[in-house]
Scaffold this motif. Structure first.
Motif, PDB file in Angstrom:
ATOM      1  N   HIS A  70      38.144  34.023  24.044  1.00  0.00           N
ATOM      2  CA  HIS A  70      37.491  35.353  24.434  1.00  0.00           C
ATOM      3  C   HIS A  70      38.694  36.262  24.133  1.00  0.00           C
ATOM      4  CE1 HIS A  70      35.484  32.578  27.340  1.00  0.00           C
ATOM      5  NE2 HIS A  70      34.470  32.893  26.568  1.00  0.00           N
ATOM      6  N   PRO A  71      38.124  37.350  23.539  1.00  0.00           N
ATOM      7  CA  PRO A  71      39.077  38.597  23.080  1.00  0.00           C
ATOM      8  C   PRO A  71      39.511  39.109  24.548  1.00  0.00           C
ATOM      9  CG  PRO A  71      36.672  39.312  22.704  1.00  0.00           C
ATOM     10  CD  PRO A  71      36.742  37.791  23.020  1.00  0.00           C
ATOM     11  N   TYR A  72      40.667  39.698  24.670  1.00  0.00           N
ATOM     12  CA  TYR A  72      41.331  40.383  25.662  1.00  0.00           C
ATOM     13  C   TYR A  72      40.692  41.449  25.823  1.00  0.00           C
ATOM     14  CZ  TYR A  72      44.980  36.714  26.292  1.00  0.00           C
ATOM     15  OH  TYR A  72      45.736  35.819  26.534  1.00  0.00           O
ATOM     16  N   GLU A  73      40.394  42.175  27.012  1.00  0.00           N
ATOM     17  CA  GLU A  73      39.577  43.353  27.270  1.00  0.00           C
ATOM     18  C   GLU A  73      40.860  44.321  27.488  1.00  0.00           C
ATOM     19  OE1 GLU A  73      36.451  43.611  27.344  1.00  0.00           O
ATOM     20  OE2 GLU A  73      36.297  41.811  26.638  1.00  0.00           O
ATOM     21  N   TYR A  74      40.645  45.362  26.837  1.00  0.00           N
ATOM     22  CA  TYR A  74      41.380  46.562  27.093  1.00  0.00           C
ATOM     23  C   TYR A  74      40.790  47.911  27.099  1.00  0.00           C
ATOM     24  CZ  TYR A  74      44.798  50.418  25.456  1.00  0.00           C
ATOM     25  OH  TYR A  74      45.390  51.338  25.304  1.00  0.00           O
ATOM     26  N   LEU A  75      41.002  48.911  27.879  1.00  0.00           N
ATOM     27  CA  LEU A  75      40.363  49.921  28.264  1.00  0.00           C
ATOM     28  C   LEU A  75      41.582  51.185  28.351  1.00  0.00           C
ATOM     29  CD1 LEU A  75      37.886  51.949  28.546  1.00  0.00           C
ATOM     30  CD2 LEU A  75      38.080  51.184  30.829  1.00  0.00           C
ATOM     31  N   ARG A  76      41.744  52.113  27.628  1.00  0.00           N
ATOM     32  CA  ARG A  76      42.692  53.158  27.684  1.00  0.00           C
ATOM     33  C   ARG A  76      41.985  54.294  28.505  1.00  0.00           C
ATOM     34  NH1 ARG A  76      44.032  56.684  22.633  1.00  0.00           N
ATOM     35  NH2 ARG A  76      41.999  57.203  22.915  1.00  0.00           N
ATOM     36  N   PHE A  77      42.648  54.764  29.575  1.00  0.00           N
ATOM     37  CA  PHE A  77      42.145  55.849  30.482  1.00  0.00           C
ATOM     38  C   PHE A  77      42.238  57.046  29.629  1.00  0.00           C
ATOM     39  CE2 PHE A  77      42.956  52.996  34.239  1.00  0.00           C
ATOM     40  CZ  PHE A  77      41.858  52.056  34.022  1.00  0.00           C
ATOM     41  N   ASP A  78      41.509  57.877  29.186  1.00  0.00           N
ATOM     42  CA  ASP A  78      41.512  59.128  28.562  1.00  0.00           C
ATOM     43  C   ASP A  78      41.491  60.252  29.491  1.00  0.00           C
ATOM     44  OD1 ASP A  78      41.941  58.064  25.776  1.00  0.00           O
ATOM     45  OD2 ASP A  78      39.606  57.867  25.820  1.00  0.00           O
ATOM     46  N   ASP A  79      42.524  60.932  29.476  1.00  0.00           N
ATOM     47  CA  ASP A  79      42.444  62.305  30.208  1.00  0.00           C
ATOM     48  C   ASP A  79      41.786  61.971  31.644  1.00  0.00           C
ATOM     49  OD1 ASP A  79      42.935  64.967  30.452  1.00  0.00           O
ATOM     50  OD2 ASP A  79      40.810  65.569  29.980  1.00  0.00           O
ATOM     51  N   PRO A 138      38.346  31.427  32.494  1.00  0.00           N
ATOM     52  CA  PRO A 138      37.702  30.389  31.888  1.00  0.00           C
ATOM     53  C   PRO A 138      36.032  30.647  31.816  1.00  0.00           C
ATOM     54  CG  PRO A 138      38.843  29.708  33.793  1.00  0.00           C
ATOM     55  CD  PRO A 138      38.882  31.116  33.544  1.00  0.00           C
ATOM     56  N   ASP A 139      35.302  31.318  32.677  1.00  0.00           N
ATOM     57  CA  ASP A 139      33.969  31.291  32.720  1.00  0.00           C
ATOM     58  C   ASP A 139      33.694  32.611  31.659  1.00  0.00           C
ATOM     59  OD1 ASP A 139      34.391  33.863  33.876  1.00  0.00           O
ATOM     60  OD2 ASP A 139      33.134  33.468  35.698  1.00  0.00           O
ATOM     61  N   GLY A 140      34.591  33.457  31.070  1.00  0.00           N
ATOM     62  CA  GLY A 140      34.213  34.561  30.049  1.00  0.00           C
ATOM     63  C   GLY A 140      33.221  35.696  30.582  1.00  0.00           C
ATOM     64  N   ALA A 141      33.084  35.698  31.956  1.00  0.00           N
ATOM     65  CA  ALA A 141      32.283  36.752  32.563  1.00  0.00           C
ATOM     66  C   ALA A 141      33.145  37.407  33.729  1.00  0.00           C
ATOM     67  CB  ALA A 141      31.176  35.923  33.287  1.00  0.00           C
ATOM     68  N   SER A 142      32.865  38.830  33.992  1.00  0.00           N
ATOM     69  CA  SER A 142      33.619  39.527  34.682  1.00  0.00           C
ATOM     70  C   SER A 142      32.630  40.750  35.224  1.00  0.00           C
ATOM     71  CB  SER A 142      34.908  40.028  34.037  1.00  0.00           C
ATOM     72  OG  SER A 142      35.628  40.740  34.965  1.00  0.00           O
ATOM     73  N   ASN A 143      33.156  41.170  36.359  1.00  0.00           N
ATOM     74  CA  ASN A 143      32.684  42.389  36.925  1.00  0.00           C
ATOM     75  C   ASN A 143      33.747  43.342  37.545  1.00  0.00           C
ATOM     76  OD1 ASN A 143      29.972  41.240  36.895  1.00  0.00           O
ATOM     77  ND2 ASN A 143      29.757  41.442  38.955  1.00  0.00           N
ATOM     78  N   LEU A 144      33.466  44.857  37.315  1.00  0.00           N
ATOM     79  CA  LEU A 144      34.572  45.390  37.663  1.00  0.00           C
ATOM     80  C   LEU A 144      35.227  45.377  38.959  1.00  0.00           C
ATOM     81  CD1 LEU A 144      33.274  48.971  36.305  1.00  0.00           C
ATOM     82  CD2 LEU A 144      34.801  47.381  35.207  1.00  0.00           C
ATOM     83  N   PRO A 145      34.721  45.199  40.279  1.00  0.00           N
ATOM     84  CA  PRO A 145      35.292  45.073  41.179  1.00  0.00           C
ATOM     85  C   PRO A 145      36.054  43.687  41.366  1.00  0.00           C
ATOM     86  CG  PRO A 145      33.215  45.184  41.794  1.00  0.00           C
ATOM     87  CD  PRO A 145      33.257  45.453  40.357  1.00  0.00           C
ATOM     88  N   ASP A 147      38.139  34.427  38.711  1.00  0.00           N
ATOM     89  CA  ASP A 147      38.914  33.674  37.720  1.00  0.00           C
ATOM     90  C   ASP A 147      39.839  34.405  36.716  1.00  0.00           C
ATOM     91  OD1 ASP A 147      36.712  34.389  36.165  1.00  0.00           O
ATOM     92  OD2 ASP A 147      36.533  32.292  35.615  1.00  0.00           O
ATOM     93  N   ASP A 148      39.555  35.691  36.538  1.00  0.00           N
ATOM     94  CA  ASP A 148      40.086  36.391  35.538  1.00  0.00           C
ATOM     95  C   ASP A 148      41.646  36.466  35.675  1.00  0.00           C
ATOM     96  OD1 ASP A 148      37.409  37.114  35.181  1.00  0.00           O
ATOM     97  OD2 ASP A 148      37.435  39.369  35.512  1.00  0.00           O
ATOM     98  N   ILE A 149      42.388  36.729  34.512  1.00  0.00           N
ATOM     99  CA  ILE A 149      43.685  36.917  34.578  1.00  0.00           C
ATOM    100  C   ILE A 149      43.827  38.324  34.273  1.00  0.00           C
ATOM    101  CG2 ILE A 149      45.669  36.257  33.379  1.00  0.00           C
ATOM    102  CD1 ILE A 149      44.092  33.981  34.724  1.00  0.00           C
ATOM    103  N   ILE A 150      44.478  39.321  35.226  1.00  0.00           N
ATOM    104  CA  ILE A 150      44.456  40.577  35.219  1.00  0.00           C
ATOM    105  C   ILE A 150      46.121  41.033  35.140  1.00  0.00           C
ATOM    106  CG2 ILE A 150      42.305  40.879  36.412  1.00  0.00           C
ATOM    107  CD1 ILE A 150      44.264  41.737  39.037  1.00  0.00           C
ATOM    108  N   VAL A 151      46.079  42.436  34.746  1.00  0.00           N
ATOM    109  CA  VAL A 151      47.139  43.295  34.811  1.00  0.00           C
ATOM    110  C   VAL A 151      46.888  44.249  35.921  1.00  0.00           C
ATOM    111  CG1 VAL A 151      48.651  44.873  33.762  1.00  0.00           C
ATOM    112  CG2 VAL A 151      47.881  42.948  32.417  1.00  0.00           C
TER     113      VAL A 151
END
Length: 135
Positions: free
Chosen positions: A65-74, A103-110, A118-122
């Motif tokens: 799966h692609p890594y998820e990235y979100l820049r916080f603008d302003d 591994p499951d390829g699924a996620s929620n914000l909290p 199971d997400d690998i997070i920063v």
């Protein structure tokens, strides 16, 4: 018959141990990938709009799966729209979110959501990189 039964039990135990080691190796690779991305992003004065802007758009996690990235603008305090949240529902990072859906390829914000455990997070602006369940 008894010999076959013993061999089958030993093979079953070996398969479980092999699968556990494979899972740990995939987690370790995702953690290393994310640490490398954090290092690259932390040297930039202005964050890119996407990972593709730094030549990492096609980078996949160990589960394909692609890594998820979100820049916080302003962002000037509060909760940036779309940011991941910890148990207290505070944003994990101040400038950007970066994670693998695991591994499951699924996620929620909290992180409290079952799909996110199971997400690998920063988190903590790169001070923590690991499994969401351990944060």
């Amino acid at each position: 018959m008894a010999v076959i039964l013993v061999v089958a039990i030993l093979a079953g135990i070996a398969m479980v141990k092999y699968r556990n080691q494979t899972d740990k190796a995939k987690q370790a690779r995702a953690i290393m990938d994310l640490q490398g991305l954090v290092m690259q992003l932390s040297t930039m004065d202005e964050l890119p709009a996407s990972l593709a802007a730094i030549g990492r758009g096609d980078m996949l996690d160990p589960w394909g799966h692609p890594y998820e990235y979100l820049r916080f603008d302003d962002w000037r305090g509060g909760n940036p729209a779309g940011s991941r949240k910890d148990r207290s529902l505070h944003p994990l990072n101040s400038r950007f979110d970066l994670y693998s859906k695991g591994p499951d390829g699924a996620s929620n914000l909290p992180l409290t959501a079952a799909r996110s455990r199971d997400d690998i997070i920063v988190a903590n602006d790169g001070k923590y990189v690991g499994v969401a369940e351990g944060y």
